[in-house]
Scaffold this motif. Sequence first.
Motif, mmCIF file in Angstrom:
data_model
loop_
_atom_site.group_PDB
_atom_site.id
_atom_site.type_symbol
_atom_site.label_atom_id
_atom_site.label_comp_id
_atom_site.label_asym_id
_atom_site.label_seq_id
_atom_site.Cartn_x
_atom_site.Cartn_y
_atom_site.Cartn_z
ATOM 1 N N MET A 1 0.818 -1.215 0.000
ATOM 2 C CA MET A 1 0.000 0.000 0.000
ATOM 3 C C MET A 1 0.848 1.260 0.000
ATOM 4 S SD MET A 1 -2.384 1.669 2.981
ATOM 5 C CE MET A 1 -0.899 2.239 3.805
ATOM 6 N N ASP A 2 1.760 1.364 0.968
ATOM 7 C CA ASP A 2 2.451 2.618 1.215
ATOM 8 C C ASP A 2 3.665 2.835 0.311
ATOM 9 O OD1 ASP A 2 2.565 4.972 3.067
ATOM 10 O OD2 ASP A 2 4.571 4.163 3.451
ATOM 11 N N LYS A 3 4.345 1.757 -0.059
ATOM 12 C CA LYS A 3 5.598 1.892 -0.798
ATOM 13 C C LYS A 3 5.456 1.579 -2.291
ATOM 14 C CE LYS A 3 7.434 2.790 3.153
ATOM 15 N NZ LYS A 3 7.710 4.206 3.508
ATOM 16 N N LEU A 4 4.690 0.550 -2.619
ATOM 17 C CA LEU A 4 4.577 0.115 -4.013
ATOM 18 C C LEU A 4 3.279 0.561 -4.676
ATOM 19 C CD1 LEU A 4 6.020 -3.521 -3.671
ATOM 20 C CD2 LEU A 4 7.233 -1.391 -4.223
ATOM 21 N N LYS A 5 2.354 1.096 -3.895
ATOM 22 C CA LYS A 5 1.063 1.589 -4.399
ATOM 23 C C LYS A 5 0.289 0.517 -5.164
ATOM 24 C CE LYS A 5 2.570 5.514 -2.823
ATOM 25 N NZ LYS A 5 2.174 5.943 -1.462
ATOM 26 N N ASN A 6 0.486 -0.714 -4.766
ATOM 27 C CA ASN A 6 -0.251 -1.828 -5.375
ATOM 28 C C ASN A 6 -1.392 -2.174 -4.423
ATOM 29 O OD1 ASN A 6 -1.205 -4.291 -6.324
ATOM 30 N ND2 ASN A 6 0.826 -4.986 -6.980
ATOM 31 N N TYR A 7 -2.531 -1.478 -4.607
ATOM 32 C CA TYR A 7 -3.621 -1.567 -3.646
ATOM 33 C C TYR A 7 -4.345 -2.914 -3.653
ATOM 34 C CZ TYR A 7 -2.610 3.404 -3.633
ATOM 35 O OH TYR A 7 -1.962 4.616 -3.566
ATOM 36 N N PRO A 8 -4.555 -3.534 -4.785
ATOM 37 C CA PRO A 8 -5.190 -4.861 -4.752
ATOM 38 C C PRO A 8 -4.370 -5.885 -3.960
ATOM 39 C CG PRO A 8 -5.330 -3.934 -6.959
ATOM 40 C CD PRO A 8 -4.416 -3.044 -6.179
ATOM 41 N N GLU A 9 -3.040 -5.876 -4.139
ATOM 42 C CA GLU A 9 -2.187 -6.815 -3.395
ATOM 43 C C GLU A 9 -2.168 -6.471 -1.905
ATOM 44 O OE1 GLU A 9 -0.238 -9.710 -3.803
ATOM 45 O OE2 GLU A 9 -1.662 -9.794 -5.462
ATOM 46 N N ALA A 10 -2.219 -5.185 -1.618
ATOM 47 C CA ALA A 10 -2.250 -4.756 -0.219
ATOM 48 C C ALA A 10 -3.504 -5.303 0.458
ATOM 49 C CB ALA A 10 -2.208 -3.237 -0.129
ATOM 50 N N ARG A 11 -4.659 -5.163 -0.217
ATOM 51 C CA ARG A 11 -5.908 -5.670 0.366
ATOM 52 C C ARG A 11 -5.871 -7.182 0.523
ATOM 53 N NH1 ARG A 11 -11.709 -5.093 -2.619
ATOM 54 N NH2 ARG A 11 -10.664 -6.492 -4.077
ATOM 55 N N ARG A 12 -5.327 -7.876 -0.481
ATOM 56 C CA ARG A 12 -5.294 -9.337 -0.422
ATOM 57 C C ARG A 12 -4.517 -9.814 0.806
ATOM 58 N NH1 ARG A 12 -2.215 -13.642 -2.025
ATOM 59 N NH2 ARG A 12 -0.504 -12.314 -2.729
ATOM 60 N N CYS B 1 -6.453 2.055 1.236
ATOM 61 C CA CYS B 1 -6.276 1.601 -0.155
ATOM 62 C C CYS B 1 -7.441 2.067 -1.015
ATOM 63 C CB CYS B 1 -6.184 0.074 -0.207
ATOM 64 S SG CYS B 1 -4.638 -0.600 0.427
ATOM 65 N N TYR B 2 -8.664 1.925 -0.489
ATOM 66 C CA TYR B 2 -9.840 2.358 -1.235
ATOM 67 C C TYR B 2 -9.798 3.867 -1.479
ATOM 68 C CZ TYR B 2 -12.035 -2.201 -0.304
ATOM 69 O OH TYR B 2 -12.335 -3.531 -0.252
ATOM 70 N N ALA B 3 -9.441 4.618 -0.437
ATOM 71 C CA ALA B 3 -9.434 6.077 -0.546
ATOM 72 C C ALA B 3 -8.420 6.563 -1.575
ATOM 73 C CB ALA B 3 -9.141 6.692 0.817
ATOM 74 N N ALA B 4 -7.347 5.781 -1.777
ATOM 75 C CA ALA B 4 -6.302 6.188 -2.731
ATOM 76 C C ALA B 4 -6.584 5.703 -4.149
ATOM 77 C CB ALA B 4 -4.947 5.639 -2.262
ATOM 78 N N ALA B 5 -7.586 4.833 -4.293
ATOM 79 C CA ALA B 5 -7.840 4.202 -5.597
ATOM 80 C C ALA B 5 -8.647 5.124 -6.523
ATOM 81 C CB ALA B 5 -8.579 2.887 -5.394
ATOM 82 N N ARG B 6 -8.466 4.927 -7.805
ATOM 83 C CA ARG B 6 -9.268 5.616 -8.820
ATOM 84 C C ARG B 6 -9.709 4.565 -9.833
ATOM 85 N NH1 ARG B 6 -9.163 8.390 -5.316
ATOM 86 N NH2 ARG B 6 -8.596 10.588 -5.087
#
Length: 471
Positions: free
Chosen positions: A347-358, A380-385
């Motif tokens: 989430m914080d470093k790689l900005k890969n939100y789906p993997e962060a949630r998983r 993660c949701y708040a940062a997603a578009r």
Amino acid sequence: MKFKSLIIIALCAAIPALACAKKPKVEAQPQPEETPAVQEEEPAITEECVMNTSLFNESVKNKQFKEAYEPWLSVYTTCPNYNKAIYTAGAKIIDYLYANTTDEAEKERLRNLAIELCDKRIKYFGDDKQYPKAYILGLKGVEYCKYFENDETKERAYPWLKESVNGMAEKSQVSVLTKLAEVSYAMYKSNPEKYGEQFIADYTQVNNILQKIGDDPANKNAITARQQKEYVDNLFAVSGAAECSKLDEIFAKMVEDNKGVMEALQKVMKLYKRVNCMESDVYFAAAEAAHKLQPTEESAAGCAKMCMKKEDWKGAIEYYNQAIALIDEEDDDDKDDYLYNIAFIYMDKLKNYPEARRNARQSLEVVANQGRCYILIGCCYAAARPYSEADYPAAKAAILNKTVYWAAVDQFIKAKSVDPSCASDADKLISAYSKYFPTKEEMFDLPNELGGATYIVGGWINERTTCRPAR
């Protein structure tokens, strides 16, 4: 004959003259009064002492301590200088009598007798080569701690134990080393400001000596020393005096010297983990060396921390996954932490939100009531578009992308419902992101999408949420 008599008479007549001859004048010097040194006589060894010694030795040998007491006391009182058996047997006799009486006056007499026993042994046998004064002082300190339970810090025993360890060094009894650490710790807890440096110095001294004893395969106390070293390490870890920099001073060389010894490396890692010093270079060095020898959960987690410090995010994820794979199924206390850390990196470093949630959801499968995981998913949701201008008109995409804040706030609400400890953080996030909900006018402009009671946020989020306008 007559001639010989005359010579004798002449000599005799000369004596008064010599005695009266004028001598040089010398002023009289005051002389200090000399007090003749009084040497205490050694108690006499009588036949009765010899007989009673034989009696109490036989009784002690047969564990008949009650029967041994009277002949022992007689020898101890009348000829305490006879032999060392008086003191080794006496300690056993006192221990038995103390354990088998409920009379407080008798207990007081026996505990004082135990200390007096050590003092007398020093007096008569303190110059013994094998068991000198320093050795006996260690016994005295241990005896004091055993019998004077109501003395909370046992501070009175400290100078005896300290002098013993200073004098005996690696020949110290393991029990004396352990007791010095315990007493020093108790004194530190009673007054951290006064005894902080002393406790650290005592721990360092005891730790080093136990290490040397434990490393000597020829030493019969090696196993006990290694066990007690771990106990003393734990004592230091929970003391609050264990600053990371101080640990580094103590353990840096030990890690360097033991890079091929798995057991030593693991103990260092466990200690550093216990006191939350896992950002230390010494901890990283131990973890890296251990991982090369034999990959374990502990070493993999240490290497992951090292990668985090170096900002090697992919390396950290790889090592955390190794740690998870190496977890003992019966002891997976840290699995939720490893998964959460992976989620945080994504989430914080790689900005890969789906993997962060998983990974956050996998962590929740291990421990369900983790508010931190729901907060992470919400962020993660708040940062997603999820709505792209390639698929929607720009104005519509902008409004639809605001729906992610509904899903995010749902997660923050969930976080504080399962974990009250994170309620304050969750409330701040709810307040911050609720401002970015779609307005009533924006919802009115998209009646097909946002005109109902609920809405499924699109893209990878795919969460059903409640439609509500910004306040």
